[in-house]
Scaffold this motif. Structure first.
Motif, PDB file in Angstrom:
ATOM      1  N   LYS A   1       0.649  -1.303   0.052  1.00 21.75           N
ATOM      2  CA  LYS A   1      -0.083  -0.047   0.033  1.00 21.75           C
ATOM      3  C   LYS A   1       0.807   1.303   0.005  1.00 21.75           C
ATOM      4  O   LYS A   1       0.480   2.358  -0.382  1.00 21.75           O
ATOM      5  CB  LYS A   1      -0.902   0.034   1.209  1.00 21.75           C
ATOM      6  CG  LYS A   1      -0.207  -0.001   2.586  1.00 21.75           C
ATOM      7  CD  LYS A   1      -1.418  -0.159   3.601  1.00 21.75           C
ATOM      8  CE  LYS A   1      -0.959  -0.062   5.197  1.00 21.75           C
ATOM      9  NZ  LYS A   1       0.420  -1.180   5.414  1.00 21.75           N
ATOM     10  N   GLU A   2       2.169   1.260   0.344  1.00 22.32           N
ATOM     11  CA  GLU A   2       2.935   2.401   0.663  1.00 22.32           C
ATOM     12  C   GLU A   2       3.463   2.851  -0.808  1.00 22.32           C
ATOM     13  O   GLU A   2       4.103   3.854  -0.932  1.00 22.32           O
ATOM     14  CB  GLU A   2       4.126   1.942   1.340  1.00 22.32           C
ATOM     15  CG  GLU A   2       3.957   2.051   3.126  1.00 22.32           C
ATOM     16  CD  GLU A   2       3.370   0.845   3.301  1.00 22.32           C
ATOM     17  OE1 GLU A   2       2.875   0.895   4.669  1.00 22.32           O
ATOM     18  OE2 GLU A   2       3.221  -0.148   2.514  1.00 22.32           O
TER      19      GLU A   2
ATOM     20  N   PRO B   1       8.562   4.004  -1.500  1.00 23.24           N
ATOM     21  CA  PRO B   1       9.394   5.102  -0.730  1.00 23.24           C
ATOM     22  C   PRO B   1      10.676   4.803  -0.333  1.00 23.24           C
ATOM     23  O   PRO B   1      11.147   3.715   0.229  1.00 23.24           O
ATOM     24  CB  PRO B   1       8.264   5.340   0.632  1.00 23.24           C
ATOM     25  CG  PRO B   1       7.063   4.623   0.202  1.00 23.24           C
ATOM     26  CD  PRO B   1       7.449   3.570  -0.536  1.00 23.24           C
ATOM     27  N   SER B   2      11.506   5.942  -0.284  1.00 21.88           N
ATOM     28  CA  SER B   2      12.895   5.924  -0.185  1.00 21.88           C
ATOM     29  C   SER B   2      13.278   5.552   1.211  1.00 21.88           C
ATOM     30  O   SER B   2      12.474   5.866   2.294  1.00 21.88           O
ATOM     31  CB  SER B   2      13.697   7.224  -0.170  1.00 21.88           C
ATOM     32  OG  SER B   2      14.896   7.186   0.269  1.00 21.88           O
ATOM     33  N   GLY B   3      14.033   4.426   1.540  1.00 19.91           N
ATOM     34  CA  GLY B   3      14.278   3.556   2.939  1.00 19.91           C
ATOM     35  C   GLY B   3      13.106   2.927   3.428  1.00 19.91           C
ATOM     36  O   GLY B   3      13.415   2.217   4.445  1.00 19.91           O
ATOM     37  N   HIS B   4      12.043   2.564   2.485  1.00 22.25           N
ATOM     38  CA  HIS B   4      10.911   1.773   3.157  1.00 22.25           C
ATOM     39  C   HIS B   4      11.270   0.458   2.723  1.00 22.25           C
ATOM     40  O   HIS B   4      11.530  -0.053   1.768  1.00 22.25           O
ATOM     41  CB  HIS B   4       9.714   2.152   2.395  1.00 22.25           C
ATOM     42  CG  HIS B   4       8.645   1.320   3.028  1.00 22.25           C
ATOM     43  ND1 HIS B   4       7.751   1.968   4.224  1.00 22.25           N
ATOM     44  CD2 HIS B   4       7.848  -0.014   2.930  1.00 22.25           C
ATOM     45  CE1 HIS B   4       6.943   0.970   4.579  1.00 22.25           C
ATOM     46  NE2 HIS B   4       6.793   0.024   3.713  1.00 22.25           N
TER      47      HIS B   4
END
Length: 291
Positions: free
Chosen positions: A40-41, A199-202
């Motif tokens: 979902k992110e 997303p960056s870092g996720h």
């Protein structure tokens, strides 16, 4: 307002977000989930924020075995169980006093764009369906791949299927990769388009249990259109090399309840600007028309 919630699906807990618009309900609700092994992110919140601003609640969830949802083994993509997760999400919405049980819109993209057609044929009283760059025809999708890739994925799938029968841990393949590596999606440019949504870092698990490769060619949810009476919006990309537009273009004239919109875009451009604003504006206009 965004709330983090959880709901049960056949004894497994699915993680979700519930977006509520300003004002008092009961609100019409868009139920949303992602495509192939995605979570979902990966930009679903961007859509949900637009829908919420337009006055709709949104339930955005991860399937069992993926993302923040529970379930073992991880990264197991079972089409039937994902359908069950959709039905459980719909049941959750209908239990909420501030959500309108008669005004539920199903939203899917890519693989879930096919899921929403099938699920709408299974669930009662769905108000409308939105399918963005949807997987419609397993046969058409197979033709996007080389014979050598299909053979390799089939062999991996058989091996993983046998491990599943024996109760062993899954054998995985990549969900997406560059053309020189074996993956479910490895057409030129698709890896970058897919992974840029994370997303960056996720943290993100790029694997899928290989047995899924044995079933995707048999999954053609476009057949469910003949059972649907509610309004349906199909948004297809004329340059899409992952879920080709032709099945929708060929079939949609038969169904007066289906709106077909074609865009000069590939498979992953609709999730990001500049195409995103055009795609989501058409979705909001459609919701306003039908609700």
């Amino acid at each position: 307002m965004k709330q983090t919630i959880r709901f049960e699906s056949q004894g497994v807990t699915c993680a979700a977000w519930l977006f509520l618009p300003e004002g008092e309900g009961p609100f019409p609700t868009v139920v949303m989930a992602h495509g192939l092994a995605a979570i979902k992110e990966m930009r679903l919140d961007a859509y949900a924020e637009r829908f919420s601003a337009a006055g709709c609640a949104c339930l955005v969830f991860d399937y069992r075995y993926f993302g923040e949802s529970d379930g073992q083994p991880r990264q197991l993509l079972d089409i039937g169980k994902q359908h069950r997760d959709w039905l459980s999400a719909i049941e959750f919405v209908r239990r909420q006093p501030n959500l309108d049980r008669k005004k539920i819109v199903l939203w899917g993209s890519s693989l879930s764009g096919g899921h929403v057609l099938k699920v709408a044929s299974m669930a009662p009283d769905i108000a409308a369906v939105i399918a963005q760059v949807p997987h419609l025809s397993g046969f058409a999708s197979l033709f996007q791949n080389s014979l050598s890739k299909l053979i390799a994925l089939t062999l991996h799938g058989i091996y993983d299927g046998l491990r599943g029968i024996l109760g062993l841990t899954p054998h995985y393949v990549l969900s997406v990769a560059e053309p020189d590596r074996l993956a479910l999606l490895n057409a030129p440019g698709e890896s970058a388009g897919y992974l840029n949504l994370v997303p960056s870092g996720h943290p993100f698990d790029q694997r899928v249990a290989a047995r899924f490769a044995l079933f995707i060619g048999l999954y053609s949810p476009i057949r469910a259109l003949q059972k649907l009476k509610m309004p349906v919006l199909l948004q297809v990309g004329t340059q899409d090399i992952t879920t080709p537009a032709k099945p929708a273009v060929d079939v949609c004239p038969r169904y007066p309840n289906v709106q077909l919109k074609q865009y000069e875009t590939g498979h992953f451009q609709p999730y990001v600007e500049p195409m995103f604003s055009t795609i989501v504006a058409d979705q909001i206009d459609f919701i306003k028309q039908v609700l």
